[in-house]
Design an enzyme around this catalytic site. Structure first.
Site: not given
Ligand code: NOJ
Length: 558
Positions: A65, A174, A204, A248, A315
């Site tokens: 990821d 998690d 995040d 976020e 992003h």
């Molecule tokens: C949010 C991040 O911005 C994203 O790129 C990511 O895939 C997920 N969180 C999981 O960490």
């Protein structure tokens, strides 16, 4: 001197710039960007006016990821350099007045993290309880964040002979934050990077991180999950007086208030305003500012230390999940007409300039608008030069292509052979031949120079990050007229969302006879106010104005 100086709460008038070290500049030409490359470009960032870098994950990771699957929290991915390179970069940034915040990805780890390896292999391991396990899959309606790849949020682990929870990909188990040892481990990670000189964290996936559901009665669970955020903020304050946490959290405004810590402001320091972002796209699609105006008016009050973060793109996909289905369709029709431009039916995988048909006036209007919204602007690398996405790359990868520095085929990102590049450089109309930083540095009319100007003006206008926002009623329906009023200054911002010219007549309260309105973006467009109670300003299609309101007796520069 006032007790609170604007520079104490530096994040309230910062210009944040997000980048991925791997795609920024490849200094050793192995095909992957690195910290040495970033250090080499600190002067470019300073010249642009950036005051805070947000570094996307650079930690060791299998890369499933794009680094958001961390397998080691205290290190640097080998291709990017080492901790020494990190510290050199931080020091250089500090010298240029640039702070650095780093991604804190602690909702989950990679399944390759030693904690998970230990947890799955031994039920007696102290790490077993670092994750969320069940004997049977709980009946849950909760959808995985990547519904086209993952069936749900539980996967069976053969070794552990139990199901584990994962809100994201199944290779991202998690962490269990009801376990006090996990909470301590998170603080320790923060402490490590603070000691290396960072000024905070982009946190995040906050709503998932603090979610206790199903484990409310676990022995270590907090009575209020938000206390976890507060304890991290307190820890941050103890370790570094002026570090911040930018969260976020794509949640409704009223829930965000609690994440900020309400009127005490002792939770997250900043949060992205996803709601305003989505309403801004609806407004752009309709060529009518009303949806954005409503979002701004509905923004709840927050404490003085707290701050909203505004952005045009990030992003990830451009999430439109907070719009109704028909609103989302309007935005899709306008900006992502082809199915391959969309992400899981909820977002768009394009950058802004291609969405706006490459119209430079409209693109600049959108960035001028974003900078003028009350809050702190966050740029994503490449936006300052108007980069486009690579439509040949899947999903979110299309907006994560290498930074375009020169007009060479590889965009000056790397001299490694094409096949070795971390990601293909965008080609075609938005390729380096047409869009690159070097050419734009030498072109007064370029997007880059436009961006430098608005950043310079933003930085010199504390009322933009700090002031009270007021939206004005008038008779030009395609125009947003708002003022930002701070302790020392006032700015009138005008944005025309439509291609047709419009004329705005406003009654600006409190304008003194003899005041002037100084255009901060275009020279020789200063207007004086003759005191009849109204001002009339003609705008071109997609025009934007930042007008500094200067009373006759003022110490402010015009
Ligand atoms: C949010 C991040 O911005 C994203 O790129 C990511 O895939 C997920 N969180 C999981 O960490």
């Amino acid at each position: 001197m006032r007790i609170t100086d604007t520079s104490d709460l530096w994040w309230k008038s910062a210009v944040i710039y997000c980048l991925d070290v791997a795609t920024f500049l490849d200094y050793d030409d192995d095909g992957v960007g690195d910290f040495a490359g970033l250090a080499h470009r600190i002067d470019y960032l300073q010249e642009l006016g950036v005051t805070c870098l947000w570094l996307m994950p650079f930690y060791p990771s299998p890369g499933g990821d794009d680094g958001y699957d961390v397998s080691e929290y205290y290190g640097i991915r080998r291709e990017l350099g080492d901790l020494g390179d990190f510290v050199e970069m931080i020091r250089m940034a500090e010298d240029r007045g640039i702070r650095v915040i780093v991604d804190l990805v602690v909702n989950h780890t990679s399944d390759q993290h030693p904690w998970f390896t230990a947890a799955r292999s031994d039920p007696e391991s102290p790490y077993r309880d670092f994750y969320v396990w069940r004997d049977r899959t709980p009946r849950t309606k909760e959808q995985n964040e990547f519904p086209d790849v993952e069936d749900g949020i539980w996967s069976y682990d053969e070794k552990a002979e139990q199901y584990y929870q994962h809100r994201f990909y199944s290779f991202q188990p998690d962490l269990n934050v009801t376990n006090p040892a996990v909470r301590d481990a998170v603080a320790k990670i923060m402490g490590f990077w603070l000691q290396l000189g960072v000024s905070g964290f982009r946190v995040d996936a906050v709503p998932f991180l603090i979610d206790h559901s199903g484990a409310e009665d676990a022995p270590g669970a907090l009575d209020d999950p938000l206390d976890f955020l507060k304890s991290l903020r307190a820890f941050l304050g103890r370790r570094s007086g002026d570090a911040m946490m930018l969260g976020e959290a794509n949640i409704p405004h009223d829930e965000q208030v609690a994440y900020f810590g309400g009127s005490d402001g002792d939770g997250l320091t900043m949060q992205f305003d996803f709601v305003a972002n989505q309403q801004m796209y609806l407004a752009l699609a309709r060529q009518d500012p009303t949806p954005l105006v409503e979002a701004l008016k509905a923004r709840p009050d927050i404490a003085i230390e707290s701050q909203w973060a505004n952005f045009v793109r990030n992003h990830d996909e451009l999430t439109l999940d907070k719009l109704s289905e028909s609103e989302r369709d309007e935005v899709f029709d306008a900006f992502a007409p082809e199915p391959e431009m969309r992400f899981h039916g909820r977002g768009i995988t394009r950058r802004l300039p291609p969405m706006l048909g490459g119209d430079p006036r409209r693109v600049r209007m959108a960035y001028s608008l974003m900078f003028s919204l009350p809050g702190t602007p966050v740029l994503y690398y490449g936006e300052e030069i108007g980069m486009g996405e690579n439509p040949d790359l899947d999903d979110r990868t299309g907006v994560r292509t290498p930074m375009q520095w020169t007009n060479e085929a590889g965009g000056g990102f790397s001299h490694a052979p094409r096949r070795k590049l971390v990601r293909p450089v965008t080609e075609g109309a938005y390729g380096p031949e047409h869009v690159n930083a070097t050419d734009q540095r030498h072109d007064d009319d370029s997007m880059l120079n436009f961006m430098k100007r608005i950043i310079e003006r933003y930085r010199a206008s504390a009322e933009m990050g700090w002031g009270q926002c007021e939206v004005y009623d008038h008779d030009a329906p395609t125009v947003l007229a708002h003022t930002l009023t701070g302790e020392e200054g006032r700015m009138l911002a005008l944005h025309n969302f439509a291609p047709e010219p419009a004329t705005v007549t406003l009654a600006l309260e409190g304008m003194e006879h003899g005041s002037t309105l100084v255009d901060l973006l275009v020279n020789d467009r200063t207007m004086s106010y003759d005191g009849d109670g109204t001002i009339t300003i003609p705008l071109d299609g997609y025009d934007y104005r930042w007008l500094r309101v200067l009373p006759a007796e003022t110490k402010r520069l015009g």
